[in-house]
Design an enzyme around this catalytic site. Structure first.
Site, PDB file in Angstrom:
ATOM      1  N   ASP B  93      31.561  33.970 -12.507  1.00 35.10           N
ATOM      2  CA  ASP B  93      31.951  32.785 -11.726  1.00 35.10           C
ATOM      3  C   ASP B  93      33.394  32.940 -11.267  1.00 35.10           C
ATOM      4  OD1 ASP B  93      32.214  30.267 -10.696  1.00 35.10           O
ATOM      5  OD2 ASP B  93      32.062  29.216 -12.627  1.00 35.10           O
ATOM      6  N   LYS B  95      34.756  32.694  -8.252  1.00 31.29           N
ATOM      7  CA  LYS B  95      35.232  31.821  -7.165  1.00 31.29           C
ATOM      8  C   LYS B  95      36.268  32.538  -6.290  1.00 31.29           C
ATOM      9  CE  LYS B  95      34.123  27.333  -9.212  1.00 31.29           C
ATOM     10  NZ  LYS B  95      33.544  27.742 -10.522  1.00 31.29           N
ATOM     11  N   ASP B  98      39.969  34.535  -1.213  1.00 32.34           N
ATOM     12  CA  ASP B  98      41.065  35.179  -0.485  1.00 32.34           C
ATOM     13  C   ASP B  98      40.530  35.849   0.787  1.00 32.34           C
ATOM     14  OD1 ASP B  98      43.634  36.405   0.063  1.00 32.34           O
ATOM     15  OD2 ASP B  98      44.030  36.241  -2.084  1.00 32.34           O
ATOM     16  N   ASN B 101      40.129  41.787   2.846  1.00 31.20           N
ATOM     17  CA  ASN B 101      40.675  42.976   2.189  1.00 31.20           C
ATOM     18  C   ASN B 101      40.959  42.730   0.717  1.00 31.20           C
ATOM     19  OD1 ASN B 101      40.903  45.227   3.794  1.00 31.20           O
ATOM     20  ND2 ASN B 101      42.708  44.451   4.867  1.00 31.20           N
TER      21      ASN B 101
END
Lengths: 275, 275
Positions: B93, B95, B98, B101
């Site tokens: 998990d 999450k 970003d 890359n």
């Protein structure tokens, strides 16, 4: 009160209560640098080499500690030594994005123990207020500061409109710990009801800054230091590969590029406060 | 085509192209369990003890590998052995949240090397399409699957309305890799223009499930298995401390609670497909 970005960094440092915000502003002033370098490499040796090269020219080093494949906690000691030697602030770009209980553990624990060494970290506001409560329970006693991601520089981001406004409201409701935003512009007027007059001074740290390149082929978009600092009123420019390039051992070339960004960023700031 | 949640897990397993989605559905059928346990502890010993206790009763183990303070890569081998022994799917998990890359590096590299052992992981859609491109570049060749966070169960979450709709559109545009959502309800009709008729079968994994408790004091809110599976059409219930409690060595008590959740979740599913 005049908008924060028309004041000098020194005037703003005096007023900030959060120790991490003050440290960042004072470092910017001491080094005449609003340049942050984002060190996105996977080997500790390269990581330390790049930081030692750019260290004298930056106010802040941005890390992704979780991409270092040979990480061990001894690296943190070396990072902290470089932070002392070159006088820069550390910002782990963790982009926390979970519920309060979980982020408190992710921030304080695990092999990386981010809260114990990173002056500043950041979080997405998407879970709502509990993410700030959870992180603050760990970070505030240590004098840390939090940036919220109010916007992103990627194509098709969902951090727009009402999302951005809500992020700014969350920040205003948690000013002791939330010291600013990862964003592309000032947030002073965002999310205010008509007639509100908040005396905010949120720091704006801005990624996606480049002098030449226009994109990385994976959705990242770039703007120049002048666009970011003078025109959009942001406070710190974040540059990655544009500074450290592909040859991590070429200290001279890395320093030359860092110095170019430092000058561009600083001149853009001088123009902004003079105007 | 009838809405996916009116079909049996077996009918849905036959149609799924993604190997991780198929593995999860087949595991649910084999074990008559739509129960996932979220193991949120900071010591490897407790982590393995809890997984060994609940393993026979769950379809999936959800991990936060980055909160384990004594993590070393040997732990992954033990986790994989338990996954074989008890026949469950692994879902880190993480999450991710970003740019493309960076998430590609966070997923493949670092000390945790998530992509190499976690059948399923998840991501926030907030950066836009590039986060899926970045993760898919690593995960698709390994047969992995991605869940998007279309909603959150926390108070004041920003993942609502247009945000949720955009998340679902992103998933539809990336069906090979995106196998479903972390959400509180079916997403079949969300984000469709009038007259669209998409044949989606997204898996819905739902946290914030409890039989008794109402909240954790840090913004998490709870619903019962029947509310989640039968009434809202979700596919997998995720339970944490409600199953493993505070005494991680009490295998019998842990198994008894897991069995209660398994029965409640499975009965809710049977009622759903029979109705």
């Amino acid at each position: 009160m005049p908008s924060a970005h028309s004041l000098s960094y020194a005037q703003r440092a005096e007023k900030h209560e959060n120790p991490a915000a003050r440290l960042l502003l004072e470092t910017i002033i001491r080094k005449e640098s609003n340049l942050a370098v984002s060190v996105d490499v996977t080997k500790s040796e390269d990581f330390l080499a790049i930081i030692d090269a750019v260290g004298p020219l930056v106010c802040l080093i941005k890390t992704h500690i979780d991409i270092l494949e040979d990480f061990d906690y001894g690296l943190i000691k070396k990072l902290e030594e470089l932070s002392q030697k070159h006088d820069f602030v550390i910002f782990e770009d963790r982009k926390f994005a979970d519920i309060g209980n979980t982020v408190a553990l992710q921030y304080s624990s695990g092999v990386h123990k981010i809260a114990s060494w990173s002056h500043i970290t950041n979080a997405h506001p998407v879970p709502g207020p509990s993410i700030i409560t959870g992180l603050a329970s760990v970070g505030l006693p240590l004098g840390r500061g939090l940036l919220l991601l109010a916007e992103m520089s990627t194509k098709g981001t969902l951090a727009t409109g009402g999302y951005t406004e809500e992020a700014v409201r969350l920040a205003r409701a948690n000013k002791k710990f939330v010291i600013g935003f990862i964003a592309q512009r000032r947030m002073d007027a965002v999310g205010l009801a008509h007639g509100d007059n908040e005396e905010d001074d949120f720091l704006i740290l801005t990624p996606g800054v480049g002098l030449e390149v226009k994109g990385d082929g994976m959705g990242q978009q770039y703007r120049t230091p002048d666009e970011v600092v003078r025109q959009s009123g942001c406070d710190v420019i974040i540059v990655g590969r544009g500074v450290y390039g592909a040859d991590f051992k070429n200290v001279e070339a890395i320093r030359a590029r860092a110095e170019k960004y430092r000058q561009e960023g600083w001149n853009a700031y001088l123009k902004r406060v003079e105007s």
